[in-house]
Design a protein around this motif. Structure first.
Motif, PDB file in Angstrom:
ATOM      1  N   LYS A 189       0.832  -1.207   0.000  1.00  0.00           N
ATOM      2  CA  LYS A 189       0.000   0.000   0.000  1.00  0.00           C
ATOM      3  C   LYS A 189       0.865   1.255   0.000  1.00  0.00           C
ATOM      4  CE  LYS A 189      -3.000   2.690   3.054  1.00  0.00           C
ATOM      5  NZ  LYS A 189      -3.656   3.471   1.986  1.00  0.00           N
ATOM      6  N   ASP A 190       1.905   1.284   0.827  1.00  0.00           N
ATOM      7  CA  ASP A 190       2.776   2.465   0.898  1.00  0.00           C
ATOM      8  C   ASP A 190       3.438   2.732  -0.444  1.00  0.00           C
ATOM      9  OD1 ASP A 190       2.128   2.798   3.547  1.00  0.00           O
ATOM     10  OD2 ASP A 190       3.959   1.850   4.320  1.00  0.00           O
ATOM     11  N   ILE A 191       3.850   1.666  -1.142  1.00  0.00           N
ATOM     12  CA  ILE A 191       4.481   1.824  -2.453  1.00  0.00           C
ATOM     13  C   ILE A 191       3.502   2.433  -3.456  1.00  0.00           C
ATOM     14  CG2 ILE A 191       5.410   0.554  -4.426  1.00  0.00           C
ATOM     15  CD1 ILE A 191       6.622  -1.422  -2.374  1.00  0.00           C
ATOM     16  N   LEU A 192       2.282   1.921  -3.483  1.00  0.00           N
ATOM     17  CA  LEU A 192       1.293   2.434  -4.424  1.00  0.00           C
ATOM     18  C   LEU A 192       0.867   3.860  -4.073  1.00  0.00           C
ATOM     19  CD1 LEU A 192      -1.010  -0.670  -5.027  1.00  0.00           C
ATOM     20  CD2 LEU A 192       0.907   0.132  -6.415  1.00  0.00           C
ATOM     21  N   ASP A 193       0.723   4.144  -2.784  1.00  0.00           N
ATOM     22  CA  ASP A 193       0.289   5.478  -2.376  1.00  0.00           C
ATOM     23  C   ASP A 193       1.283   6.557  -2.794  1.00  0.00           C
ATOM     24  OD1 ASP A 193      -2.041   4.569  -1.287  1.00  0.00           O
ATOM     25  OD2 ASP A 193      -1.363   4.647   0.798  1.00  0.00           O
ATOM     26  N   SER A 194       2.558   6.212  -2.807  1.00  0.00           N
ATOM     27  CA  SER A 194       3.583   7.196  -3.163  1.00  0.00           C
ATOM     28  C   SER A 194       3.941   7.156  -4.642  1.00  0.00           C
ATOM     29  CB  SER A 194       4.844   6.972  -2.334  1.00  0.00           C
ATOM     30  OG  SER A 194       5.394   5.683  -2.568  1.00  0.00           O
ATOM     31  N   GLY A 195       3.348   6.224  -5.404  1.00  0.00           N
ATOM     32  CA  GLY A 195       3.680   6.060  -6.810  1.00  0.00           C
ATOM     33  C   GLY A 195       2.749   6.821  -7.735  1.00  0.00           C
ATOM     34  N   GLU A 196       3.170   6.910  -8.992  1.00  0.00           N
ATOM     35  CA  GLU A 196       2.377   7.586 -10.011  1.00  0.00           C
ATOM     36  C   GLU A 196       2.009   6.672 -11.178  1.00  0.00           C
ATOM     37  OE1 GLU A 196       4.226  11.187 -11.289  1.00  0.00           O
ATOM     38  OE2 GLU A 196       4.030  12.152  -9.314  1.00  0.00           O
ATOM     39  N   GLU A 197       2.864   5.693 -11.490  1.00  0.00           N
ATOM     40  CA  GLU A 197       2.585   4.822 -12.630  1.00  0.00           C
ATOM     41  C   GLU A 197       2.971   3.384 -12.311  1.00  0.00           C
ATOM     42  OE1 GLU A 197       3.367   5.668 -17.125  1.00  0.00           O
ATOM     43  OE2 GLU A 197       5.059   4.442 -16.424  1.00  0.00           O
ATOM     44  N   VAL A 198       2.110   2.459 -12.706  1.00  0.00           N
ATOM     45  CA  VAL A 198       2.372   1.029 -12.552  1.00  0.00           C
ATOM     46  C   VAL A 198       2.492   0.408 -13.942  1.00  0.00           C
ATOM     47  CG1 VAL A 198       1.501  -1.178 -11.694  1.00  0.00           C
ATOM     48  CG2 VAL A 198       1.129   0.904 -10.362  1.00  0.00           C
ATOM     49  N   ARG A 199       3.498  -0.438 -14.086  1.00  0.00           N
ATOM     50  CA  ARG A 199       3.655  -1.207 -15.320  1.00  0.00           C
ATOM     51  C   ARG A 199       3.723  -2.683 -14.977  1.00  0.00           C
ATOM     52  NH1 ARG A 199       8.854  -1.303 -19.500  1.00  0.00           N
ATOM     53  NH2 ARG A 199       7.800  -2.459 -21.202  1.00  0.00           N
ATOM     54  N   VAL A 200       2.937  -3.490 -15.677  1.00  0.00           N
ATOM     55  CA  VAL A 200       2.939  -4.934 -15.493  1.00  0.00           C
ATOM     56  C   VAL A 200       3.345  -5.573 -16.814  1.00  0.00           C
ATOM     57  CG1 VAL A 200       1.584  -6.978 -14.910  1.00  0.00           C
ATOM     58  CG2 VAL A 200       1.121  -4.803 -13.752  1.00  0.00           C
ATOM     59  N   MET A 356     -10.566  -9.641 -13.833  1.00  0.00           N
ATOM     60  CA  MET A 356      -9.886 -10.632 -14.648  1.00  0.00           C
ATOM     61  C   MET A 356      -8.449 -10.757 -14.161  1.00  0.00           C
ATOM     62  SD  MET A 356     -11.544  -9.656 -18.350  1.00  0.00           S
ATOM     63  CE  MET A 356     -11.943  -7.968 -17.893  1.00  0.00           C
ATOM     64  N   ILE A 357      -7.908 -11.990 -14.174  1.00  0.00           N
ATOM     65  CA  ILE A 357      -6.679 -12.301 -13.437  1.00  0.00           C
ATOM     66  C   ILE A 357      -5.601 -12.810 -14.373  1.00  0.00           C
ATOM     67  CG2 ILE A 357      -5.732 -13.636 -11.514  1.00  0.00           C
ATOM     68  CD1 ILE A 357      -8.679 -14.104 -10.628  1.00  0.00           C
ATOM     69  N   THR A 358      -4.367 -12.382 -14.086  1.00  0.00           N
ATOM     70  CA  THR A 358      -3.215 -12.931 -14.782  1.00  0.00           C
ATOM     71  C   THR A 358      -2.218 -13.484 -13.776  1.00  0.00           C
ATOM     72  OG1 THR A 358      -1.554 -12.488 -16.493  1.00  0.00           O
ATOM     73  CG2 THR A 358      -1.937 -10.748 -14.874  1.00  0.00           C
ATOM     74  N   ASP A 359      -1.632 -14.607 -14.109  1.00  0.00           N
ATOM     75  CA  ASP A 359      -0.656 -15.287 -13.260  1.00  0.00           C
ATOM     76  C   ASP A 359       0.707 -14.623 -13.447  1.00  0.00           C
ATOM     77  OD1 ASP A 359       1.088 -17.021 -12.001  1.00  0.00           O
ATOM     78  OD2 ASP A 359       0.305 -18.832 -12.942  1.00  0.00           O
ATOM     79  N   VAL A 360       1.299 -14.143 -12.364  1.00  0.00           N
ATOM     80  CA  VAL A 360       2.611 -13.489 -12.451  1.00  0.00           C
ATOM     81  C   VAL A 360       3.666 -14.274 -11.680  1.00  0.00           C
ATOM     82  CG1 VAL A 360       1.665 -11.191 -12.853  1.00  0.00           C
ATOM     83  CG2 VAL A 360       2.069 -11.957 -10.497  1.00  0.00           C
ATOM     84  N   SER A 361       3.465 -15.590 -11.572  1.00  0.00           N
ATOM     85  CA  SER A 361       4.401 -16.407 -10.792  1.00  0.00           C
ATOM     86  C   SER A 361       5.712 -16.650 -11.526  1.00  0.00           C
ATOM     87  CB  SER A 361       3.760 -17.751 -10.438  1.00  0.00           C
ATOM     88  OG  SER A 361       3.416 -18.470 -11.606  1.00  0.00           O
ATOM     89  N   GLY A 362       5.750 -16.408 -12.832  1.00  0.00           N
ATOM     90  CA  GLY A 362       6.977 -16.611 -13.585  1.00  0.00           C
ATOM     91  C   GLY A 362       7.044 -15.710 -14.796  1.00  0.00           C
ATOM     92  N   ASP A 363       8.256 -15.391 -15.234  1.00  0.00           N
ATOM     93  CA  ASP A 363       8.475 -14.578 -16.434  1.00  0.00           C
ATOM     94  C   ASP A 363       7.687 -13.273 -16.390  1.00  0.00           C
ATOM     95  OD1 ASP A 363      10.138 -16.586 -17.601  1.00  0.00           O
ATOM     96  OD2 ASP A 363       8.326 -17.698 -18.158  1.00  0.00           O
ATOM     97  N   SER A 364       7.748 -12.593 -15.267  1.00  0.00           N
ATOM     98  CA  SER A 364       6.944 -11.383 -15.099  1.00  0.00           C
ATOM     99  C   SER A 364       7.651 -10.381 -14.200  1.00  0.00           C
ATOM    100  CB  SER A 364       5.588 -11.724 -14.488  1.00  0.00           C
ATOM    101  OG  SER A 364       5.734 -12.087 -13.122  1.00  0.00           O
ATOM    102  N   ARG A 365       7.183  -9.162 -14.286  1.00  0.00           N
ATOM    103  CA  ARG A 365       7.649  -8.129 -13.361  1.00  0.00           C
ATOM    104  C   ARG A 365       6.579  -7.046 -13.247  1.00  0.00           C
ATOM    105  NH1 ARG A 365      10.231  -7.219 -18.202  1.00  0.00           N
ATOM    106  NH2 ARG A 365      10.210  -5.074 -19.030  1.00  0.00           N
ATOM    107  N   MET A 366       6.542  -6.424 -12.086  1.00  0.00           N
ATOM    108  CA  MET A 366       5.683  -5.273 -11.853  1.00  0.00           C
ATOM    109  C   MET A 366       6.549  -4.147 -11.324  1.00  0.00           C
ATOM    110  SD  MET A 366       2.232  -4.838  -9.538  1.00  0.00           S
ATOM    111  CE  MET A 366       3.038  -5.503  -8.082  1.00  0.00           C
TER     112      MET A 366
END
Length: 390
Positions: A189-200, A356-366
């Protein structure tokens, strides 16, 4: 009665809904959730609350909607059909609004006999009904509402599990140390509250890539720790979510789901200017189209959610569980939750909210503002986090 049923009821009433003496509580009980309904009623009586009980039956809902379709067909003339629209329903009947406007809390206990009970109801009919009941839905969401589920044989079958195995799964997800999990999720939550853009980003050999960015500037993330005290309304919960906007890119959702009693699988959404401009699904594409055509807000995102409940260790085709699973990210088209928005600001508005859900357990980054905070399902504060891709 299994002692875990009573424990489930106590968590729902005390931790989740924070019910106090004198509260007016509406409890909706599905057909096969009777046992948990009994335990909840007992807990509410012990705490001095007032209880009104509703029968939450998908089969009853289907019968009503099919009846409306029959009436509309007859009114258009023999042998003719016409799409049902919102005008074919009374807009927010007074009794619907009144019961929720008078309530302090609303507890929904799911667990029906048939997980696809509303199959066969036309998408236009479902969409029209949702639009006509929008005011009642808003009144319900203004209460301290919490949704949970009692483990039933129909849900076990949907999850592909034996009934006894499914009960263990449900209680592992529900009967958690919620305070400890809330403390961990506060980091995200702290990371998102202080952030401006998310990339998945996901890059897999066996599936289409995901590369999507969204703005979260000015939003407040919710630490969804299964309690209204955290602006959280599901039990189990275990996610951190925000209300994104200005979405760009493509997302591939590889976790199967059920939308309006229809199995939907392998969904791809393409965003431009914050709006879905193209979509596809390997199965259930018509159901997906019905959702996206509900209203203008249904083509925009209302939620970015990050699953963090590691007590949920498999997919079950139930959004209540699947979206909270660790190693997943979910996006919802439709309505944004007010808890994520600055006071006085309206977020994305829609009659629907479909995750809708995507699996990020491998080959992924946020990444948040360019800094990777989760790689291959592991958060940066967890053991095994790789700061750089191998």
């Amino acid at each position: 009665m299994d002692g875990r049923v009573r424990e489930h009821a106590e968590v729902l009433v005390d931790w989740s809904a924070r019910v106090e003496a004198g509260d007016d509580v509406v409890v909706s009980v599905a057909e096969d959730a009777h046992e948990l309904g009994v335990a909840v009623a007992e807990a509410l009586g012990e705490r001095g609350a007032n209880v009104t009980t509703l029968y939450g039956s998908s089969e009853v809902s289907r019968a009503y909607l099919k009846g409306v379709e029959t009436r509309v067909e007859e009114e258009t003339g023999e042998g003719e059909t016409d799409a049902v629209d919102a005008d074919d329903f009374d807009s927010d009947p007074a009794v619907d609004r009144a019961i929720f406007e008078a309530a302090d809390a609303y507890l929904r206990i799911g667990g029906g006999r048939n997980t696809t009970a509303t199959a066969g109801v036309d998408g236009d009919t479902r969409r029209a009904y949702a639009t006509a009941r929008k005011g009642a839905r808003e009144a319900r969401m203004d209460t301290d509402w919490v949704s949970t589920v009692h483990p039933t044989r129909s849900l076990a079958q949907q999850a592909g599990m034996a009934y006894e195995e499914y009960r263990e799964f449900v209680y592992d997800a529900v009967l958690r140390d919620w305070e400890a999990l809330a403390d961990e999720m506060a980091r995200m939550k702290d990371i998102l509250d202080s952030g401006e853009e998310v990339r998945v980003v996901t890059e897999r050999d066996d599936a289409p890539d995901t590369d999507v960015t969204m703005s979260i500037a000015g939003r407040t993330a919710v630490n969804s720790a299964a309690s209204v005290a955290y602006d959280s309304h599901n039990l189990p919960s275990g996610e951190v979510f925000s209300a994104p906007y200005d979405t760009e890119g493509e997302v591939f959702f590889d976790v199967p789901m059920t939308i309006d009693a229809t199995r939907v699988r392998n969904v791809r959404l393409a965003f431009e200017g914050g709006e879905v401009v193209d979509f596809s699904a390997e199965a259930g594409e018509d159901a997906l189209a019905d959702v996206l055509d509900t209203d203008p807000g249904a083509r925009r995102l209302g939620e970015l959610g990050i699953g963090m409940n590691r007590g949920i260790d498999r997919f079950t085709d139930s959004i209540l569980f699947d979206e909270k699973m660790g190693d997943t990210v979910h996006l919802a088209v439709g309505r944004a939750y007010d808890a994520c928005l600055p006071e006085g600001e309206s977020g994305n508005d829609s009659a629907v909210h479909v995750d809708m859900i995507t699996d990020v357990s491998g080959d992924s980054r946020m990444a948040v503002d360019g800094e990777v905070v989760q790689r291959n399902g592991t958060f940066r504060w967890e053991e095994g986090f790789a700061a750089e891709a191998e």
